[in-house]
Design a protein around this motif. Structure first.
Motif, PDB file in Angstrom:
ATOM      1  N   ASN A 188       0.839  -1.200   0.000  1.00  0.00           N
ATOM      2  CA  ASN A 188       0.000   0.000   0.000  1.00  0.00           C
ATOM      3  C   ASN A 188       0.877   1.255   0.000  1.00  0.00           C
ATOM      4  O   ASN A 188       1.616   1.482   0.954  1.00  0.00           O
ATOM      5  CB  ASN A 188      -0.918  -0.004   1.219  1.00  0.00           C
ATOM      6  N   ARG A 207     -11.018  -4.189   1.063  1.00  0.00           N
ATOM      7  CA  ARG A 207      -9.593  -4.523   1.057  1.00  0.00           C
ATOM      8  C   ARG A 207      -8.982  -4.297   2.434  1.00  0.00           C
ATOM      9  O   ARG A 207      -9.626  -3.784   3.353  1.00  0.00           O
ATOM     10  CB  ARG A 207      -8.851  -3.675   0.035  1.00  0.00           C
ATOM     11  N   CYS A 217      -4.598   1.534  -4.168  1.00  0.00           N
ATOM     12  CA  CYS A 217      -4.586   0.231  -3.517  1.00  0.00           C
ATOM     13  C   CYS A 217      -5.844  -0.584  -3.822  1.00  0.00           C
ATOM     14  O   CYS A 217      -5.772  -1.799  -4.054  1.00  0.00           O
ATOM     15  CB  CYS A 217      -4.424   0.405  -2.003  1.00  0.00           C
ATOM     16  N   THR A 218      -7.009   0.047  -3.826  1.00  0.00           N
ATOM     17  CA  THR A 218      -8.243  -0.685  -4.112  1.00  0.00           C
ATOM     18  C   THR A 218      -8.240  -1.228  -5.534  1.00  0.00           C
ATOM     19  O   THR A 218      -8.664  -2.369  -5.778  1.00  0.00           O
ATOM     20  CB  THR A 218      -9.460   0.232  -3.907  1.00  0.00           C
ATOM     21  N   GLU A 265      -5.806  -2.689   4.863  1.00  0.00           N
ATOM     22  CA  GLU A 265      -5.038  -1.453   4.929  1.00  0.00           C
ATOM     23  C   GLU A 265      -3.539  -1.728   4.855  1.00  0.00           C
ATOM     24  O   GLU A 265      -2.786  -0.970   4.257  1.00  0.00           O
ATOM     25  CB  GLU A 265      -5.359  -0.707   6.232  1.00  0.00           C
ATOM     26  N   ASP A 318     -11.143   6.492   0.706  1.00  0.00           N
ATOM     27  CA  ASP A 318     -10.203   5.798  -0.167  1.00  0.00           C
ATOM     28  C   ASP A 318      -9.221   6.780  -0.789  1.00  0.00           C
ATOM     29  O   ASP A 318      -9.599   7.835  -1.299  1.00  0.00           O
ATOM     30  CB  ASP A 318     -10.962   5.042  -1.257  1.00  0.00           C
ATOM     31  N   PHE A 334      -5.598  -2.048  -7.332  1.00  0.00           N
ATOM     32  CA  PHE A 334      -4.674  -3.184  -7.369  1.00  0.00           C
ATOM     33  C   PHE A 334      -5.290  -4.420  -6.723  1.00  0.00           C
ATOM     34  O   PHE A 334      -5.092  -5.544  -7.196  1.00  0.00           O
ATOM     35  CB  PHE A 334      -3.359  -2.821  -6.673  1.00  0.00           C
ATOM     36  N   THR A 335      -6.034  -4.221  -5.637  1.00  0.00           N
ATOM     37  CA  THR A 335      -6.691  -5.357  -4.977  1.00  0.00           C
ATOM     38  C   THR A 335      -7.675  -6.030  -5.915  1.00  0.00           C
ATOM     39  O   THR A 335      -7.711  -7.271  -6.026  1.00  0.00           O
ATOM     40  CB  THR A 335      -7.411  -4.887  -3.705  1.00  0.00           C
ATOM     41  N   CYS A 366      -2.323  -4.420  -0.265  1.00  0.00           N
ATOM     42  CA  CYS A 366      -3.440  -4.368  -1.212  1.00  0.00           C
ATOM     43  C   CYS A 366      -3.957  -5.770  -1.515  1.00  0.00           C
ATOM     44  O   CYS A 366      -3.589  -6.375  -2.542  1.00  0.00           O
ATOM     45  CB  CYS A 366      -3.007  -3.653  -2.491  1.00  0.00           C
ATOM     46  N   TRP A 367      -4.784  -6.269  -0.643  1.00  0.00           N
ATOM     47  CA  TRP A 367      -5.410  -7.574  -0.835  1.00  0.00           C
ATOM     48  C   TRP A 367      -6.745  -7.571  -0.115  1.00  0.00           C
ATOM     49  O   TRP A 367      -7.062  -6.665   0.653  1.00  0.00           O
ATOM     50  CB  TRP A 367      -4.496  -8.686  -0.341  1.00  0.00           C
TER      51      TRP A 367
END
Length: 536
Positions: free
Chosen positions: A265, A368, A295-296, A370, A291, A298-299, A373-374
């Motif tokens: 992240n 997701r 990152c979101t 913090e 947000d 990529f998740t 990014c998963w």
């Protein structure tokens, strides 16, 4: 939620407790584990009174830890649970009462919706009629464990008219000792509280280890070469196997690249108090960040391409099963079209449901994590939660695919190994090829991810560490394995000249012949002849 009748009954109950604190009985202190009533009889004129509740070993009110003093002292610098100072504008010689509530269950707010297991003490200060209060100052030690840190707070009192917390006439401050301090002007017979919002103390993931980066980079190269080799030699295998292998290579390559460049992240929220100057009732005891950053995105891409990879793995296994079932006619002509629709469409449906049902711009952590990014998987106590999208948006679909792929592998291995040949040289070579075929299918079906499920249920530390290493090595190098089995090995087998050039030169050794006799007489017929020939 309480009904209007419940609200009325609870309001009457808390107002009755306020009157009870001003009772004329000689016993000034009544203590229960979750509630305490303290009163002070007016005798000599005073200007200030202080109530303090010290922290004990347990989390209940105790008589010897609740103190009431006539003092001019400021808020205590010792570790206290809560403390209240009441200052009068003139000499005060009447009765004053306090009610301490262990929690805010009697004060259900419509604007403040807690979601963490935090405690909110409520203090009620009550005076007789025609008694003026110049200022009420109270302080509370934040009731949070080491997994949380204070972000902001609000000083409030309960409005019986609005049936909610309000901030009118109250200001806030934070002392150097760590207390959150509130001051309210000219209020009497009021229930005071401090509503706090906390940050989760996130442990952000470190940069990827060089082993992971190296394995993923080699896999990207291997998968690219494999896809190119499959396209060039597609005429020798037919369209369907090439289609499946190329899509597996494509989806896995994109996943590895996303993993290398997008798993960490880039936007990290440093924990610590970020107290605002305004005294505004927070929406919840969990401070939520809107947000920010990629990152979101990529998740969602990681979820999609990893599910895409396993969907194509499963379709490859189904293709193998259909080939065995229809050994004469081969794969049905409709299979490639269905495979394209399912292979690219099913993961998109799962990701769409995950995003649509859990993601909000103001609350991205429903979808997701913090720390990296998963997909979200844990609650604020760091415990696995099956309601999070990690379970039903990835773990469950992947488990079903792995079960299906394992069944296909077992069926394949049984079909090719069901004969029971004698262990002669030719059969050993055939058995080796059969084992290699089963291993190749296992790699293509992604069955190394089974170690991840074993890792999830393992509690023994040493075994968990070993499984983590095995899982990391197997899955970061899966692209390399596919390259060796589905590009390099077929290429060498189809070009024996290259294999011959790579073999070591043959070296012929001298032959030696010798005789052994049972007796010393050479003419004896009881003799054994041996030929020592070391040449291949």
């Amino acid at each position: 939620m309480y009904s209007s009748v419940d609200h009325t009954a609870i309001s009457e109950l808390t107002q009755t407790l306020q009157k009870l604190s001003l009772r004329e009985k000689p016993n000034p202190l009544l203590v229960q584990p979750k509630m305490a009533v303290q009163s002070l009889k007016g005798q000599t004129p005073i200007r200030q009174v202080q109530l303090t509740s010290f922290k004990g070993l347990n989390d209940n009110f105790l008589p010897d830890r609740i103190k009431l003093h006539i003092t001019e002292a400021e808020v205590s610098k010792h570790i206290v649970d809560l403390q209240m100072n009441v200052t009068f504008s003139e000499d005060f010689d009447k009765d004053i009462g306090f009610v301490l509530y262990d929690n805010d269950q009697f004060f259900q707010s419509k604007s403040f919706k807690p979601s963490l297991d935090t405690k909110r003490r409520v203090i009620s200060a009550n005076l007789q009629e025609n008694s003026g209060i110049d200022q009420v100052q109270f302080a509370v030690t934040p009731s949070a464990d080491s997994t949380m840190s204070l972000n902001d707070f609000a000083c409030v009192f309960w409005s019986y008219d609005k049936q909610d917390w309000i901030t009118d006439g109250c200001t806030k401050n934070k002392s150097p000792s760590g207390h959150v301090v509130c001051s309210c002007k000219k209020l009497k017979n009021a229930n005071f509280a401090i509503l706090m919002a906390f940050d989760i103390n996130y442990q952000y993931s470190e940069a990827l280890h060089w082993i992971s980066i190296t394995g993923c980079a080699l896999s990207v190269v291997g998968l690219s070469v494999t896809a190119l080799y499959q396209i060039i030699t597609r005429k020798s295998r037919g369209g369907t196997p090439t289609l499946l292998v190329v899509n597996i290579c494509l989806s896995m390559t994109v996943f590895y690249l996303l993993f290398i460049f997008g798993i960490n992240n880039p936007v990290q929220h440093v924990n610590g108090t970020k107290m605002s100057g305004e005294n505004i009732v927070p929406e919840s005891d969990h401070h939520k960040y809107s947000d920010q950053g990629p990152c979101t995105a990529f998740t969602a891409l990681l979820q999609y391409f990893l599910l895409l990879t396993f969907t194509w793995n499963t379709l490859y296994g189904i293709n193998v099963f259909l080939l065995f079932k229809n050994s004469v006619s081969g794969t049905p002509p409709w299979f490639p079209q269905v495979a394209m629709a399912v292979g690219w469409g099913l993961p998109a449906v799962i990701v769409g449901i995950s995003l649509g049902s859990t993601y909000r711009v103001e609350e991205p952590l429903g979808y997701r994590q913090e720390e990296f990014c998963w997909l979200a998987s844990l609650d604020h106590k760091q415990k696995f939660n099956i309601k999070k999208p990690m379970f039903w948006g990835f773990v469950l679909p992947l488990l079903l695919m792995l079960i299906s792929n394992t069944a296909i592998l077992l069926h394949f291995s049984y079909k090719i190994c069901r004969t029971n040949p004698n262990l002669n040289k030719s059969r050993k070579t055939s058995l080796t090829k059969k084992m290699m075929s089963s291993f190749s299918l296992a790699v293509m079906l992604g069955l190394s991810w089974v170690t991840g499920y074993i890792l999830m249920i393992t509690q023994e530390k040493n075994l968990k560490f070993i499984l983590s290493l095995v899982f990391c090595l197997l899955n970061t190098t899966q692209g390399v394995q596919i390259f060796i089995l589905f590009a390099l090995r077929p290429f060498l087998n189809s070009n024996p000249a290259i294999l011959n050039s790579l073999r070591a030169p043959e070296i012929g050794l001298h032959k030696k012949t010798f005789f052994l006799w049972k007796n010393k007489i050479p003419e004896s017929n009881d003799s054994y002849k041996s030929t020592d020939d070391d040449s291949p």
